[in-house]
Scaffold this motif. Structure first.
Motif, PDB file in Angstrom:
ATOM      1  N   THR A 117      -0.459  12.947  27.824  1.00 42.20           N
ATOM      2  CA  THR A 117      -2.179  12.999  27.925  1.00 42.20           C
ATOM      3  C   THR A 117      -3.067  12.879  27.596  1.00 42.20           C
ATOM      4  O   THR A 117      -4.231  12.587  27.729  1.00 42.20           O
ATOM      5  CB  THR A 117      -2.233  15.143  28.269  1.00 42.20           C
ATOM      6  N   GLY A 118      -2.772  12.393  26.122  1.00 40.09           N
ATOM      7  CA  GLY A 118      -3.689  11.715  25.321  1.00 40.09           C
ATOM      8  C   GLY A 118      -3.746  10.010  24.975  1.00 40.09           C
ATOM      9  O   GLY A 118      -4.953   9.385  24.739  1.00 40.09           O
ATOM     10  N   ARG A 119      -2.709   9.554  26.027  1.00 40.23           N
ATOM     11  CA  ARG A 119      -2.610   8.086  26.430  1.00 40.23           C
ATOM     12  C   ARG A 119      -3.583   7.723  27.904  1.00 40.23           C
ATOM     13  O   ARG A 119      -3.544   8.614  28.462  1.00 40.23           O
ATOM     14  CB  ARG A 119      -1.350   7.866  26.741  1.00 40.23           C
ATOM     15  N   PRO A 120      -4.038   6.683  27.226  1.00 40.94           N
ATOM     16  CA  PRO A 120      -4.706   6.219  28.337  1.00 40.94           C
ATOM     17  C   PRO A 120      -4.179   6.085  29.798  1.00 40.94           C
ATOM     18  O   PRO A 120      -4.737   5.957  30.864  1.00 40.94           O
ATOM     19  CB  PRO A 120      -5.289   4.446  28.103  1.00 40.94           C
ATOM     20  N   ASP A 121      -3.076   5.217  29.737  1.00 39.51           N
ATOM     21  CA  ASP A 121      -1.923   5.155  30.892  1.00 39.51           C
ATOM     22  C   ASP A 121      -1.869   6.407  30.960  1.00 39.51           C
ATOM     23  O   ASP A 121      -1.081   6.731  32.535  1.00 39.51           O
ATOM     24  CB  ASP A 121      -1.083   3.951  31.115  1.00 39.51           C
ATOM     25  N   GLY A 122      -1.146   7.794  31.008  1.00 37.38           N
ATOM     26  CA  GLY A 122      -1.017   8.706  30.606  1.00 37.38           C
ATOM     27  C   GLY A 122       1.187   8.702  31.566  1.00 37.38           C
ATOM     28  O   GLY A 122       1.298   9.882  32.032  1.00 37.38           O
ATOM     29  N   VAL A 123       1.209   7.941  30.865  1.00 39.83           N
ATOM     30  CA  VAL A 123       2.723   7.510  31.716  1.00 39.83           C
ATOM     31  C   VAL A 123       4.021   6.867  30.096  1.00 39.83           C
ATOM     32  O   VAL A 123       2.961   6.431  28.918  1.00 39.83           O
ATOM     33  CB  VAL A 123       3.343   6.046  32.501  1.00 39.83           C
ATOM     34  N   GLY A 124       5.009   7.593  30.317  1.00 33.93           N
ATOM     35  CA  GLY A 124       6.052   7.377  28.970  1.00 33.93           C
ATOM     36  C   GLY A 124       7.066   7.233  29.408  1.00 33.93           C
ATOM     37  O   GLY A 124       8.240   7.780  30.254  1.00 33.93           O
ATOM     38  N   ILE A 125       8.172   5.871  29.091  1.00 37.73           N
ATOM     39  CA  ILE A 125       9.708   6.034  29.123  1.00 37.73           C
ATOM     40  C   ILE A 125      10.270   6.163  27.848  1.00 37.73           C
ATOM     41  O   ILE A 125      10.522   5.421  26.730  1.00 37.73           O
ATOM     42  CB  ILE A 125       9.842   4.254  29.544  1.00 37.73           C
ATOM     43  N   LEU A 126      11.417   7.257  28.461  1.00 37.24           N
ATOM     44  CA  LEU A 126      12.285   7.680  27.322  1.00 37.24           C
ATOM     45  C   LEU A 126      12.271   6.588  25.839  1.00 37.24           C
ATOM     46  O   LEU A 126      12.448   6.374  24.682  1.00 37.24           O
ATOM     47  CB  LEU A 126      12.738   8.870  27.768  1.00 37.24           C
ATOM     48  N   ALA A 127      13.396   5.333  26.165  1.00 33.25           N
ATOM     49  CA  ALA A 127      14.478   4.039  25.544  1.00 33.25           C
ATOM     50  C   ALA A 127      12.900   4.364  24.630  1.00 33.25           C
ATOM     51  O   ALA A 127      13.254   3.059  23.988  1.00 33.25           O
ATOM     52  CB  ALA A 127      14.564   3.425  26.696  1.00 33.25           C
ATOM     53  N   ASP A 128      12.207   3.036  25.244  1.00 38.16           N
ATOM     54  CA  ASP A 128      11.462   3.272  24.869  1.00 38.16           C
ATOM     55  C   ASP A 128      10.585   3.199  23.674  1.00 38.16           C
ATOM     56  O   ASP A 128      10.317   2.770  22.322  1.00 38.16           O
ATOM     57  CB  ASP A 128       9.899   2.475  24.964  1.00 38.16           C
ATOM     58  N   HIS A 129      11.211   4.576  23.457  1.00 33.10           N
ATOM     59  CA  HIS A 129      10.534   5.761  22.495  1.00 33.10           C
ATOM     60  C   HIS A 129      11.754   6.114  21.208  1.00 33.10           C
ATOM     61  O   HIS A 129      11.761   6.652  20.118  1.00 33.10           O
ATOM     62  CB  HIS A 129       9.488   6.834  21.981  1.00 33.10           C
ATOM     63  N   ILE A 130      12.737   5.583  21.847  1.00 36.24           N
ATOM     64  CA  ILE A 130      14.417   6.556  20.821  1.00 36.24           C
ATOM     65  C   ILE A 130      14.851   4.992  20.801  1.00 36.24           C
ATOM     66  O   ILE A 130      16.390   4.817  21.834  1.00 36.24           O
ATOM     67  CB  ILE A 130      15.443   7.239  22.496  1.00 36.24           C
ATOM     68  N   PRO A 131      15.062   4.897  19.329  1.00 34.90           N
ATOM     69  CA  PRO A 131      15.627   3.766  18.903  1.00 34.90           C
ATOM     70  C   PRO A 131      16.742   3.351  18.488  1.00 34.90           C
ATOM     71  O   PRO A 131      18.204   3.322  18.983  1.00 34.90           O
ATOM     72  CB  PRO A 131      14.994   3.329  17.492  1.00 34.90           C
ATOM     73  N   ALA A 132      17.356   5.300  18.740  1.00 33.03           N
ATOM     74  CA  ALA A 132      18.833   5.320  17.952  1.00 33.03           C
ATOM     75  C   ALA A 132      19.950   6.083  19.215  1.00 33.03           C
ATOM     76  O   ALA A 132      20.863   6.118  19.211  1.00 33.03           O
ATOM     77  CB  ALA A 132      18.802   6.813  16.814  1.00 33.03           C
ATOM     78  N   GLY A 133      19.497   6.216  20.714  1.00 35.98           N
ATOM     79  CA  GLY A 133      19.934   6.027  21.885  1.00 35.98           C
ATOM     80  C   GLY A 133      19.414   6.840  22.363  1.00 35.98           C
ATOM     81  O   GLY A 133      19.356   7.536  21.813  1.00 35.98           O
ATOM     82  N   LEU A 134      19.072   6.979  23.755  1.00 34.62           N
ATOM     83  CA  LEU A 134      19.167   8.040  24.935  1.00 34.62           C
ATOM     84  C   LEU A 134      19.858   9.624  24.493  1.00 34.62           C
ATOM     85  O   LEU A 134      18.850  10.811  24.107  1.00 34.62           O
ATOM     86  CB  LEU A 134      19.216   7.803  26.200  1.00 34.62           C
TER      87      LEU A 134
END
Length: 383
Positions: A91-108
């Motif tokens: 909600t606080g991000r301008p685009d309002g979208v997130g891809i889980l894999a982009d933020h989990i370097p240790a693997g999904l």
């Protein structure tokens, strides 16, 4: 390729715009919008849900490719194992979208939502989420999922989903107007007295161990599942209460709109005198204007400055007093009110106050007012 992608996106925007303009109820709009989204962001499963922006609890959900059997596990993971794409974070991000894999370097599988929920129960792994905001608040959310053998979601697909947010928000507002229209005809279900509260006891597995006739009428309005399964808002608010007892900072309440268009307030608390039990008491009652006015203003896309004027009007203040309190001119007060009248679909302060202080009330031209907002967005989508 870029030109083709833009053309595809614009066609999809026109399709979602048309759905919003049709003024469908939420479930019908969500189902049709999901088909459009699948055409430009293919997926194996999806969830589109209305959300109480304060508690973050889902209130009315459309799903494909998965079911609601593990809603309690979902909310437990959402509220106790935060990751970078929780709905509150997005909600606080301008685009309002997130891809889980982009933020989990240790693997999904290092994130509990994939390891404990998506993979073992639904054979899903890749996740992309988006929020739908109106009036600056989250009013709906979307989750798209792919099986392990499929490629993950891409930045282009995230941008595509983000580009649909304004029209998905228009659909949410139009569905709210449709629900309010139903409520204007059927203000209460048979056997349910105005402003009558009732309680039910919810077991840990998400079923009621006892209900009154009034409570059952409310449950019928909210829509339960087969075999006596409780409606999702009831199960989720009960789980939120258990989490709060365990020390998590969550809010065990939710405002949910019924199938007849009325707002209900649900609150949950542990069953007193039953230490160590997972049983929860859920109180259900018609929501007061105090509990629904801000939510309605979000749905009508009323700006922060406009809602400051609205609150003063509801409190009974005149133009001069409002101008003095807010340090603005009387002309600015009138301009804000004209804008609000157009969004809500009323012609006077009296009608505005009536719509906002009588949950489920329908203004004489509420559909026209909301429709005008939607049609403006439709025209923008077609240019």
């Amino acid at each position: 390729m870029a030109r083709r992608r833009r053309a595809t996106l614009e066609r999809s925007r026109r399709q979602v715009a048309g759905l919003a303009e049709d003024g469908l109820r939420w479930g019908d709009f969500a189902a049709a919008a999901q088909e459009v989204i699948d055409g430009i962001v293919p997926h194996d499963a999806a969830v589109l849900a209305l959300v109480d922006p304060v508690s973050g609890i889902l209130t009315d959900t459309f799903r494909t490719g998965l079911d609601d059997s593990l809603d309690e596990l979902f909310i437990r993971l959402e509220l106790t194992h935060p990751d970078p794409i929780t709905m509150t974070t997005l909600t606080g991000r301008p685009d309002g979208v997130g891809i889980l894999a982009d933020h989990i370097p240790a693997g999904l599988h290092s994130t509990p939502r994939v390891r404990e929920l998506l993979a073992p129960h639904f054979d899903l792994e890749h996740e992309m989420r988006s929020v739908v905001r109106s009036g600056g608040s989250m009013v709906a959310a979307c989750g798209l999922y792919r099986a392990p053998h499929r490629p993950g979601f891409t930045a282009d697909e995230a941008a595509t989903l983000s580009a649909l947010e304004d029209l998905l928000a228009a659909g949410v507002r139009a569905s709210a107007a449709a629900a309010a229209g139903v409520a204007g005809v059927a203000r209460a279900a048979p056997g349910v007295e105005e402003a009558q509260a009732s309680v039910l006891v919810v077991e840990a597995e998400g079923r009621a161990s006892g209900t009154t006739a009034t409570a059952q009428a409310y449950l019928d309005q909210l829509g339960g599942g087969p075999g006596g399964t409780l409606p999702a808002p009831v199960r989720m608010v009960a789980e939120a209460s258990r989490l709060r007892q365990a020390g998590h900072m969550v809010s065990p309440f939710v405002r949910a709109r019924t199938r007849t268009g009325r707002w209900l307030m649900l609150r949950a608390a542990p069953l007193s005198g039953d230490p160590g039990s997972d049983r929860t008491v859920v109180t259900v009652e018609p929501a007061s204007a105090e509990h629904t006015m801000e939510l309605d203003l979000d749905l009508y896309d009323v700006t922060p400055r406009e809602r400051m004027v609205v609150r003063e009007v509801v409190a009974g203040a005149g133009t001069t007093a409002i101008a003095h309190r807010l340090a603005i001119s009387a002309y600015t007060v009138q301009d804000h009110l004209k804008s609000v009248f157009r969004k809500v679909g009323v012609r006077s302060r009296r009608e505005l106050v009536h719509v906002l202080t009588h949950p489920g009330a329908q203004g004489p031209v509420i559909g026209l007012g909301l429709g005008a907002t939607v049609r403006k967005e439709m025209l923008r989508a077609r240019t």
